[in-house]
Design a protein around this motif. Structure first.
Motif, PDB file in Angstrom:
ATOM      1  N   LYS A   1       2.196   6.663   4.291  1.00  0.00           N
ATOM      2  CA  LYS A   1       2.614   5.570   3.412  1.00  0.00           C
ATOM      3  C   LYS A   1       3.819   6.003   2.576  1.00  0.00           C
TER       4      LYS A   1
ATOM      5  N   CYS B   1      -2.607  -0.034  -3.898  1.00  0.00           N
ATOM      6  CA  CYS B   1      -1.737  -1.193  -3.694  1.00  0.00           C
ATOM      7  C   CYS B   1      -1.037  -1.497  -5.022  1.00  0.00           C
TER       8      CYS B   1
ATOM      9  N   ASP C   1       0.859  -1.194   0.000  1.00  0.00           N
ATOM     10  CA  ASP C   1       0.000   0.000   0.000  1.00  0.00           C
ATOM     11  C   ASP C   1       0.889   1.236   0.000  1.00  0.00           C
TER      12      ASP C   1
END
Length: 832
Positions: free
Chosen positions: A523, A180, A162
């Motif tokens: 992320k 993803c 991710d």
């Protein structure tokens, strides 16, 4: 110009001005006619200077490059033609030219057996980058028989992650989104294994960076033959089935590498490379300890600090050891002596000059020959300057923390397994773990590389024991073993590989706790901006076009903009007083733009060997405009710390920008340091510097007054030249330091050739205490110390000095960065 004598920035011969130092402060305007193109006017600092008028350019930079690539140029009767450019030089627009008579032989050598003719189609960006690999500065050479090289396949670990995906859309514009995606890690990219038996004097190090034609690899110290013996590998047939080697027996193999280190494979078969290279490999570097406290400490930087959510209390605690230390040299002469000694060793290690003694070395020498020196105004000024310089360095985020810069080594044990065909794609270093001898096993470690753009580029891992790595590899504290199998560590570490990339490694708890606070929220950006497959030809026109585009590098602008956005993001988060997880959507857009800048930094670094269809300049401008803030009087608002950074880099612009404090780590740091006040130094009863010198039988009648005037005038001219360099905005800070050093060294060399008697020399030293010569006093003493060192030393003979030093000791009562030191007396002169 060396033969000209400058007075008040002008050189005059036969009543005509023949030389002008532009943009350097003048006492008054000359009555002589100025050369065409010059005016006398007030500069932006309120000083009056001579300024050259704008001269119309005949050719643009691009046109000039095209002309030179086609026609070359003639200098001193020698015609030069374009040869090549290195990746680093290409990013700043530089290129190497060579005597045309030597070109053909050099060109055939660099081709290493390849057939590349004018007009051929090829990957020009890659080719130009790879033929320049042998041009790196080398510290030494190693002899490695090509028959001892084993080339095993690379291995890619592919997995889902991710991420914040950054890619190019159909309109060749950058876009970002959360999703993803496949991550592909080349787990041995840029590294090799070298048997200790062929490392020679470098066997004490854990790695050497080697280069040859079309070869660049970080070679790690390995017990290759022991590995083969322990695994009963006695025949070449037992090696990886797809390996390539010219070895005749297993005992021949002393270097294991992969095609990623052999750039030749992009143009011709590997065996052709093995048959064409020579056994002499350049040693570019090896790992080194940091310069701070015998390698125990490392400097943080503003990129790291400003991507962490540090509170004002965190910054206060982080700065305390540094602020405690900066006061010690100010009040304790022995601590200052230790500080200066370390600086001297730094200067020597960095090869500041092979001949000249730096100011630090001059001060250290004087402290060890005369007790009186520490009572002089020269020493007082030096202490003030040292303290100010240390604090200014801290304002850049250069805070000393426990740690070092460690070279990255990817899955070392798995590479040994791969060499004998027994690697199954799994890792012996679990995800979230590293292996280094620098810290105890089980300890949490923070790592980050440079350039460092985003908070997601910080790595937190646990150091673990690995007996097999310790058995088969001879590593040092300055090497860290990583796992990139199924772990998105290469993107996290700013697009790293293993060709000698380094990262800060530290166990600093303040930084680790700040990083863990939001570790799972941000992320890691996935850079999916692909290079284009451009059709280029081996022609001067395409070389000029490629090099011109490569020279427009934006990496500095990207780093600064990313830190501005990080400041805005943290300012919003810290003012909201809500957990980040609850307000992530509010800052998502700005974080996505930071991720785009992270991807752009990678493309800018790779521009010298790859071509991209995106326009970094356009993307940067759009991001700037999106987050630009203005005051009521139309000034652009910037974080306060970037104001200080811009001052040190020479692009500070308070007329168009307003530097405001934000609730971000670096602005907290700047405010804390600005509020700091060190203990006052006693400036009463200061001695003149000349009191540290004792001439025998001084006779004023023997002073060469003509020589005195000549030397003082030469110092005036050099001072004007140095001031002119620092007033020129088009020079980088590095170029200004370099040119200033060159002027000083040229002056030293000129005065070294003079015969100066002791009486004249002593009289010159007294000039350093004379207000009339205040403008040149420090330069004069520097020049005399370097050009007439033996004679200056004779003037100091017979002086008394009780040598006292501080040394590391667990019983010491002086604490510096948590380390204990004690004072010792030494009647012997300390040699450094």
């Amino acid at each position: 110009m060396d033969d000209l004598e400058f007075i008040d920035n002008l050189a005059v011969e036969d009543g005509k001005i023949v030389g002008v130092f532009a943009n350097s402060k003048c006492d008054k305007c000359t009555s002589l006619p100025l050369p065409q193109g010059f005016v006398y006017e007030e500069d932006k600092y309120g000083d009056y200077v001579y300024v050259p008028k704008t001269i119309k350019a005949e050719l643009s930079k691009k046109e000039l490059r095209e002309y030179l690539y086609d026609n070359g140029f003639t200098c001193n009767g020698i015609h030069y033609v374009r040869l090549k450019r290195t990746s680093g030089s290409a990013r700043v627009g530089k290129c190497l030219f060579i005597d045309e008579a030597l070109y053909e032989a050099e060109h055939q050598w660099e081709l290493c057996g390849l057939e590349v003719n004018k007009g051929d189609t090829l990957d020009l960006a890659a080719f130009e980058s790879y033929i320049s690999l042998p041009t790196s500065s080398a510290i030494d050479t190693l002899e490695i028989d090509p028959k001892s090289i084993l080339i095993i396949p690379d291995y890619d670990s592919i997995f889902k992650e991710d991420s914040i995906v950054v890619e190019m859309d159909e309109n060749k514009r950058i876009k970002s989104y959360e999703g993803c995606v496949d991550v592909s890690n080349s787990i041995f990219d840029g590294q090799s294994l070298i048997d200790k038996s062929i490392m020679g004097i470098y066997g004490e190090y854990g790695m050497v960076l080697l280069r040859n034609r079309f070869f660049k690899s970080c070679c790690f110290n390995t017990n290759i033959q022991q590995w083969f013996a322990d695994n009963a590998i006695t025949e070449l047939s037992q090696l990886h089935p797809d390996a390539v080697t010219m070895a005749e027996k297993i005992e021949d193999i002393k270097l294991i590498t992969t095609p990623n280190s052999v750039k030749y494979v992009k143009f011709a078969p590997i065996l052709q490379w093995l048959r064409n290279i020579r056994p002499t490999f350049s040693v570019v570097k090896h790992e080194k300890k940091t310069h701070f406290f015998s390698g125990k400490m490392v400097q943080a930087h503003y990129q790291l600090l400003n991507t962490l959510q540090l509170s004002e209390d965190d910054i206060h605690e982080l700065l305390k050891p540094s602020l405690d230390y900066v006061n010690l040299p100010n009040t304790d002469t022995e601590v200052l002596k230790y500080h200066v000694k370390c600086s001297v060793l730094d200067d020597r290690d960095e090869n500041i000059s092979n001949v000249m003694k730096s100011k630090n070395e001059i001060v250290y020498t004087m402290m060890n020959v005369s007790d009186e020196f520490t009572k002089t105004k020269y020493f007082y000024d030096f202490k003030k300057e040292t303290c100010r310089s240390y604090l200014n360095n801290m304002k850049k985020g250069h805070i000393l923390i426990d740690g070092n810069y460690s070279v990255l080594f990817g899955n070392p044990y798995e590479m040994l397994l791969h060499a004998i065909g027994q690697f199954d794609g799994t890792t012996s270093l679990p995800s979230g773990h590293i292996h280094t001898s620098r810290y105890p096993y089980g300890e949490k470690i923070l790592g980050c590389r440079s350039p460092h753009i985003s908070t997601s580029n910080v790595l937190i891992s646990t150091n673990m024991r690995h007996d097999l790595i310790d058995k088969y590899f001879n590593l040092t504290d300055e090497i860290v073993c990583l796992n990139s199998i199924g772990e998105n560590i290469l993107e996290k570490l700013s697009g790293s590989d293993f060709d000698s990339d380094t990262m800060i490694v530290t166990n600093n708890k303040i930084l680790i706790e700040a990083a863990l606070k939001n570790y799972e929220v941000f992320k890691v950006p996935a850079n999916h901006v692909a290079a284009k497959k451009s059709k280029r030809y081996y022609t001067n026109a395409d070389k000029a076009d490629l090099d011109y585009k490569t020279s427009e590098n934006k990496i500095g602008e990207i780093v600064n903009l990313s830190q501005e956005l990080n400041s805005l993001m943290w300012d919003y988060i810290n003012k909201s007083k809500y957990p980040l997880s609850e307000i992530y959507d509010d800052i998502k857009d700005i974080y996505h733009d930071i991720c785009i800048l992270n991807a752009l930094s990678g493309t800018e670094i790779d521009k010298a060997k790859k071509e991209f269809e995106i326009s970094s300049d356009r993307e940067i401008k759009e991001i700037k405009n999106r987050w630009m803030r203005k005051t009521f009087n139309d000034k652009t608002i910037k974080p306060a710390f970037l104001g200080f950074i811009s001052q040190t880099k020479g692009y500070h612009n308070p007329k168009k920008k307003q530097y405001n404090y934000h609730k971000t780590s670096m602005d907290y740091l700047l405010r804390e340091i600005n509020h700091y006040r060190s203990d006052k130094m006693d400036a009463s009863n200061l001695l003149p510097l000349s009191e540290c010198f004792r001439p025998t039988d001084y006779n004023e009648n023997s002073v060469n007054w003509k020589q005195l005037k000549k030397i003082s005038d030469m110092c005036e001219t050099t001072t004007s030249a140095i001031n002119a360099v620092w007033n020129k905005e088009y020079y980088t800070a590095e170029e200004k330091y370099f040119l200033s050093d060159r002027y000083r060294e040229d002056l030293v060399c000129e005065i070294r050739n003079m015969k100066i008697n002791q009486n004249t020399l002593y009289c010159l030293i007294t000039y350093t205490d004379n207000k009339k010569y205040a403008r040149i006093s420090k330069l004069l003493f520097y020049v005399l110390f370097n050009s007439q060192y033996d004679a200056v030393s004779d003037l100091m003979s017979g002086l008394k000095c009780q040598k006292t030093y501080i040394v590391p000791s667990s019983d010491g009562d002086i604490e510096i960065y948590g380390m204990k030191f004690m004072k010792v007396k030494d009647e012997m002169e300390e040699v450094i």
